[in-house]
Structures are given as structure tokens and as C-alpha cells.
Design a protein around this motif. Structure first.
Motif, PDB file in Angstrom:
ATOM      1  N   ARG A  41      45.243 -21.654  -8.618  1.00  0.00           N
ATOM      2  CA  ARG A  41      46.544 -22.315  -8.750  1.00  0.00           C
ATOM      3  C   ARG A  41      46.563 -23.650  -8.001  1.00  0.00           C
ATOM      4  O   ARG A  41      47.237 -24.584  -8.403  1.00  0.00           O
ATOM      5  N   VAL A  42      45.805 -23.721  -6.913  1.00  0.00           N
ATOM      6  CA  VAL A  42      45.746 -24.979  -6.145  1.00  0.00           C
ATOM      7  C   VAL A  42      45.209 -26.104  -7.045  1.00  0.00           C
ATOM      8  O   VAL A  42      45.757 -27.214  -7.055  1.00  0.00           O
ATOM      9  N   ASP A  43      44.147 -25.793  -7.798  1.00  0.00           N
ATOM     10  CA  ASP A  43      43.595 -26.788  -8.720  1.00  0.00           C
ATOM     11  C   ASP A  43      44.604 -27.137  -9.806  1.00  0.00           C
ATOM     12  O   ASP A  43      44.716 -28.282 -10.222  1.00  0.00           O
ATOM     13  N   LEU A  45      47.873 -27.071  -9.576  1.00  0.00           N
ATOM     14  CA  LEU A  45      48.943 -27.915  -9.037  1.00  0.00           C
ATOM     15  C   LEU A  45      48.425 -29.335  -8.787  1.00  0.00           C
ATOM     16  O   LEU A  45      49.152 -30.309  -9.006  1.00  0.00           O
ATOM     17  N   ALA A  46      47.172 -29.437  -8.349  1.00  0.00           N
ATOM     18  CA  ALA A  46      46.570 -30.757  -8.140  1.00  0.00           C
ATOM     19  C   ALA A  46      46.509 -31.501  -9.470  1.00  0.00           C
ATOM     20  O   ALA A  46      46.817 -32.703  -9.547  1.00  0.00           O
ATOM     21  N   ALA A  47      46.143 -30.772 -10.553  1.00  0.00           N
ATOM     22  CA  ALA A  47      46.075 -31.389 -11.875  1.00  0.00           C
ATOM     23  C   ALA A  47      47.464 -31.840 -12.323  1.00  0.00           C
ATOM     24  O   ALA A  47      47.637 -32.949 -12.843  1.00  0.00           O
ATOM     25  N   LEU A  48      48.443 -30.974 -12.073  1.00  0.00           N
ATOM     26  CA  LEU A  48      49.820 -31.298 -12.465  1.00  0.00           C
ATOM     27  C   LEU A  48      50.285 -32.575 -11.772  1.00  0.00           C
ATOM     28  O   LEU A  48      50.950 -33.425 -12.366  1.00  0.00           O
ATOM     29  N   ASP A  49      49.915 -32.712 -10.497  1.00  0.00           N
ATOM     30  CA  ASP A  49      50.289 -33.872  -9.697  1.00  0.00           C
ATOM     31  C   ASP A  49      49.739 -35.173 -10.268  1.00  0.00           C
ATOM     32  O   ASP A  49      50.321 -36.230 -10.072  1.00  0.00           O
ATOM     33  N   GLU A  50      48.604 -35.070 -10.950  1.00  0.00           N
ATOM     34  CA  GLU A  50      47.965 -36.285 -11.449  1.00  0.00           C
ATOM     35  C   GLU A  50      48.459 -36.692 -12.827  1.00  0.00           C
ATOM     36  O   GLU A  50      48.131 -37.760 -13.319  1.00  0.00           O
ATOM     37  N   LEU A  51      49.245 -35.817 -13.461  1.00  0.00           N
ATOM     38  CA  LEU A  51      49.752 -36.163 -14.788  1.00  0.00           C
ATOM     39  C   LEU A  51      50.913 -37.140 -14.633  1.00  0.00           C
ATOM     40  O   LEU A  51      51.613 -37.151 -13.618  1.00  0.00           O
ATOM     41  N   ASP A  52      51.103 -37.957 -15.662  1.00  0.00           N
ATOM     42  CA  ASP A  52      52.194 -38.922 -15.670  1.00  0.00           C
ATOM     43  C   ASP A  52      53.531 -38.161 -15.657  1.00  0.00           C
ATOM     44  O   ASP A  52      53.812 -37.393 -16.586  1.00  0.00           O
ATOM     45  N   PRO A  53      54.350 -38.353 -14.584  1.00  0.00           N
ATOM     46  CA  PRO A  53      55.603 -37.581 -14.480  1.00  0.00           C
ATOM     47  C   PRO A  53      56.510 -37.774 -15.700  1.00  0.00           C
ATOM     48  O   PRO A  53      57.192 -36.830 -16.108  1.00  0.00           O
ATOM     49  N   THR A 409      47.985 -26.425 -20.019  1.00  0.00           N
ATOM     50  CA  THR A 409      47.184 -27.639 -19.801  1.00  0.00           C
ATOM     51  C   THR A 409      46.627 -27.682 -18.377  1.00  0.00           C
ATOM     52  O   THR A 409      45.452 -27.988 -18.175  1.00  0.00           O
ATOM     53  N   VAL A 410      47.474 -27.364 -17.390  1.00  0.00           N
ATOM     54  CA  VAL A 410      46.978 -27.468 -16.010  1.00  0.00           C
ATOM     55  C   VAL A 410      45.905 -26.395 -15.743  1.00  0.00           C
ATOM     56  O   VAL A 410      44.967 -26.643 -14.994  1.00  0.00           O
ATOM     57  N   GLU A 411      46.026 -25.246 -16.394  1.00  0.00           N
ATOM     58  CA  GLU A 411      44.971 -24.222 -16.251  1.00  0.00           C
ATOM     59  C   GLU A 411      43.652 -24.722 -16.832  1.00  0.00           C
ATOM     60  O   GLU A 411      42.581 -24.512 -16.253  1.00  0.00           O
ATOM     61  N   ARG A 412      43.748 -25.385 -17.974  1.00  0.00           N
ATOM     62  CA  ARG A 412      42.530 -25.840 -18.648  1.00  0.00           C
ATOM     63  C   ARG A 412      41.898 -26.989 -17.867  1.00  0.00           C
ATOM     64  O   ARG A 412      40.673 -27.072 -17.749  1.00  0.00           O
ATOM     65  N   MET A 413      42.743 -27.871 -17.312  1.00  0.00           N
ATOM     66  CA  MET A 413      42.207 -28.956 -16.477  1.00  0.00           C
ATOM     67  C   MET A 413      41.540 -28.371 -15.236  1.00  0.00           C
ATOM     68  O   MET A 413      40.458 -28.803 -14.813  1.00  0.00           O
ATOM     69  N   ALA A 414      42.208 -27.365 -14.648  1.00  0.00           N
ATOM     70  CA  ALA A 414      41.666 -26.746 -13.438  1.00  0.00           C
ATOM     71  C   ALA A 414      40.345 -26.038 -13.732  1.00  0.00           C
ATOM     72  O   ALA A 414      39.425 -26.039 -12.904  1.00  0.00           O
ATOM     73  N   ALA A 415      40.234 -25.465 -14.944  1.00  0.00           N
ATOM     74  CA  ALA A 415      38.985 -24.793 -15.325  1.00  0.00           C
ATOM     75  C   ALA A 415      37.847 -25.818 -15.372  1.00  0.00           C
ATOM     76  O   ALA A 415      36.723 -25.530 -14.957  1.00  0.00           O
TER      77      ALA A 415
END
Ligand SMILES: [Zn+2]
Length: 425
Positions: A41-43, A45-53, A409-415
Motif C-alpha cells: 500500500r505504501v507503493d 500511495l506513493a504512486a497516487l501522490d505522483e499522479l496529476d491531482p 491503477t495505483v496497484e498496477r503502478m506499485a506492482a
């Protein structure tokens, strides 16, 4: 006749249902990748943070705009199915449709059955129209109301043809084998599911889209080479003219063995650089390599067979028959009752089906990462998919659990990040 100790059809049906459920559980246990925990989940959330708000907000607003219509359709569909199936209303509708044909059973079975489905479709039509209005307002659909209506009529026609065949077949069997129809029905349902999964892509896809072979060039060569490296023989790469209805991007692999082909949306080719297209195709090759369509067909066929036997057993309940105003579950007038039971079962089974789908999709993602060895392109593609398809990159937990067919999306980016760390180690 027998001594009274012979097994009744009902007892056989109980035994068969038990066997089918065991087979289904065994097939699922063996073929579905159970142990595939989501990326940390940390990854995520990090991915989510980098997406354009702004894009995240747009995806969330889009999901929120679709929600009332989506769940409205679900609720109305359920209420209509229950009203038609658990009161005599549905049986009366079937009789009414059969009357001009002298109460002929074929008219009741086919036309009556289709009329029941049509009533449910028409009552949920406003929600479908609402959905199209939202999708068009957000610019995801490129289709006007004319094109949307044509698509709707085409899909009604396809369903009517398949429905008529299934209804006629089913009620022929209930007439010919009044005590054992559930056994023939179960076999027939399994065969129908298998046929549809092989035939639908070939017969139905061309009704909605035009497919043209991808022009020879570096991308086509790269995609064919990717399939070759993967050991998945592919006959051709086709481009679907998806842009006539949507801005959304996608790709898939259809067919088996020598007829297998990679299909890429023209929208994907327009929007994504070659490395990202390769990443999407590598995911699809993963489905082919792991035989996910065959697994889906096998579990679908077992599930359909089990459902027919379960309907037979449930359908002999006097309370349900009385509620529906019918004498037997095997008569065409009881079709609305069957439909109500199937609708409820579908809603109950949805989270389990979604979970299986997410596990399978996560495996295809892992395959894509391993095949391309390019986590950066994979992650870039996930961002692009999310943005172009107006996805909520990190949807609410309850909605994700109930119906998400893919990891978020954030799960797939984190993967992809977890894979990159693993390779870098
Ligand atoms: Zn997939």
C-alpha cells in the motif's frame, strides 16, 4: 416399477449438484492464482501522490457521476426481476404473449421469454441513456445518440437470437424429459457457454467493429516478435476502429491456436508510444499463455451446469411456485421465476467473480513485466490508460471489492515498482 429404494431424479440432482460444485471449486483452486497479494500500500500511495491531482479529481468526478445511474439500473433490474418472478405478473405476461398463437408452447417459451427480458431491458433503458449522456459529457464517448441507438439495437438483436435458441432448446428438453430435464439442461448450458466463448468473438465482434490488419512496420514486427519470444503463436495483428465510439484505449488477444490474433484499438495506437503498446500487448499475451479464456470457459460451463441443477432443486419449492402462480418450474410460464433466481444469484456472485478476475489480471500484469522487462513503460502505460479511460486510480474500497475486474491503477503502478526493485536487487 422399482422397489422404492431406487434413487429419485431429485436425489440424483442433489448428488449431481454436489459433484458440479466440487469440480468448480477444484478447477478454481487449481487454475486461479490465489497467492498474489497486491503490491504494498505504501507503493500505491506513493504512486497516487505522483499522479496529476486534476486528473485524479476528474476520474473521481466521472465515477461519481456514473454511480447513481449504475446502481439505479442494478436496483431497478432486481426489483423488476423479483416482481415478475415472485408474483404471478411474469407468468401472466408469458400467457398474454402466447395467447394470439393459441397458447402454443413454442410461442410462450420463445416470444414470452423474450418479452420478459425485453420488459426488464426497457425499464433499465433510461439508466443506459443516462450513462451515455455522462460518458459523452466527459468526452469519453465519440458517439452521437444515433450511433448509440444503433449499437443498442444491434446488441438487442444479438441477445434475442441467442436467447431464442436457448429458450427453445431448454423448453424442448423440459417437454421431452419432464423428470430428467435438469440433466440434459445442465449439459446443454455447459455446451452453450463453451460455444459462445468460441463463437462470439468471431461472429459478434465484426457486428460492432471493423478490423483491419496492422500495416507492416516496426511496431507490427515488434509485436509479432514479442509473441514469438513468449511462445504464443499469433496469426496476425489487427486494428479495431474503436475510435468511432470511444476515446478509451484497449487491446486484447482473441481466438485459439492457429486463429489467435492480437487486436489493438486504433485509439491506443494514436495515443501511446510503441513501448507502451508493447506493454499492453504483453499483458494480453499473458492471458493467452496462461489460458485464461479456457479457464473462464471451463468455470463458466461448470457454473452454468450447476445453476441449471440448482434451479431445478430450488424450483420444486412449493412456496416459490405458489408465489409465481405456476404449477411447475419446467413450464414456460415459470421462466420469470428462473430469471429472478438467476438475477439474485448473479448479484451475490459478483464480488467473487470480480476477485477471481483481479487475480487473473494481476498475473497477466506480472507476465507483461517479465516479458518486456520494461517496468517504466508499463507504469507509464498504466498512467496513460487511467487518464484516457477516466479511471479513478484508487477507487473506494467497497466498490473495488464489489465489482472491480482489474487491479486499480495505483496497484498496477506499485506492482511495476516492486518488479523494478526485484530486478535491481
Ligand atoms: Zn487483462
Amino acid at each position: 416399477m422399482g422397489t422404492g429404494h431406487g434413487m429419485t431424479p431429485r436425489a440424483w440432482a442433489g448428488l449431481t449438484l454436489g459433484a458440479l460444485v466440487l469440480l468448480l471449486v477444484a478447477a478454481t483452486a487449481l487454475l486461479v492464482p490465489w497467492h498474489r497479494p497486491p503490491a504494498p500500500r505504501v507503493d500505491q500511495l506513493a504512486a497516487l501522490d505522483e499522479l496529476d491531482p486534476a486528473e485524479v479529481a476528474r476520474g473521481r468526478a466521472f465515477a461519481a457521476a456514473l454511480r447513481p445511474g449504475g446502481y439505479g439500473a442494478l436496483a431497478v433490474g432486481l426489483v423488476v426481476a423479483l416482481l415478475l418472478g415472485l408474483t404471478p405478473l411474469g407468468a401472466k405476461l408469458v400467457s398474454l404473449v402466447g395467447r394470439p398463437f393459441g397458447d402454443n408452447w413454442i410461442a410462450q417459451a420463445v416470444l414470452g421469454g423474450l418479452a420478459v427480458v425485453l420488459v426488464a431491458d426497457l425499464l433499465t433503458l433510461p439508466f443506459a441513456a443516462w450513462r451515455h449522456a455522462v460518458v459523452a459529457r466527459y468526452g469519453l464517448s465519440t458517439q452521437g445518440w444515433g450511433g448509440w441507438t444503433v449499437d443498442l439495437l444491434k446488441s438487442y438483436a444479438v441477445s434475442a437470437v441467442i436467447g431464442a435458441v436457448a429458450l427453445l432448446g431448454f423448453y424442448t428438453v423440459t417437454r421431452l424429459a419432464p423428470r430428467w430435464w435438469w440433466a440434459f439442461g445442465a449439459a446443454g448450458a455447459a455446451v452453450l457457454v463453451t460455444l459462445l466463448s468460441f463463437i462470439l468473438p468471431v461472429l459478434v465482434e465484426p457486428i460492432f467493429n471493423r478490423f483491419t490488419p496492422m500495416e507492416p512496420g516496426p511496431l507490427r514486427t515488434e509485436l509479432m516478435a514479442l509473441a514469438d519470444t513468449d511462445g504464443v503463436p499469433v496469426k496476425d495483428v489487427l486494428v479495431a476502429d474503436a475510435s468511432r465510439r470511444t476515446r478509451a484505449v484497449n487491446a486484447y488477444v482473441s481466438g485459439f491456436g492457429p486463429t489467435r490474433r492480437i487486436v489493438v484499438y486504433d485509439t491506443l495506437l494514436r495515443e501511446a508510444p510503441p513501448a507502451e503498446v508493447a506493454s499492453v500487448v504483453a499483458h494480453e499475451l499473458g492471458h493467452a499463455k496462461d489460458r485464461d479464456v479456457l479457464t473462464g470457459t471451463l468455470t463458466g460451463a461448470l457454473g452454468a451446469a450447476a445453476a441449471v441443477v440448482a434451479l431445478y432443486l430450488l424450483g420444486s419449492s412449493g412456496a416459490l411456485l405458489r408465489a409465481a402462480g405456476v404449477d411447475s418450474v419446467a413450464e414456460p410460464r415459470a421462466f420469470p421465476l428462473l430469471l429472478a433466481l438467476v438475477t439474485v444469484a448473479g448479484l451475490v456472485a459478483a464480488p467473487a467473480q470480480a476477485w477471481v478476475s483481479r487475480q487473473v489480471e494481476a498475473r497477466a500484469d506480472a507476465h507483461a513485466l517479465a516479458l518486456t522487462g520494461d517496468p517504466a513503460a508499463f507504469e507509464a502505460m498504466q498512467r496513460r490508460l487511467s487518464s484516457l479511460n477516466l479511471a479513478d486510480p484508487d477507487p473506494p474500497r467497497w466498490e473495488y471489492l464489489y465489482r472491480a475486474s482489474h487491479p486499480s491503477t495505483v496497484e498496477r503502478m506499485a506492482a511495476a515498482r516492486a518488479y523494478a526493485r526485484g530486478v535491481g536487487r
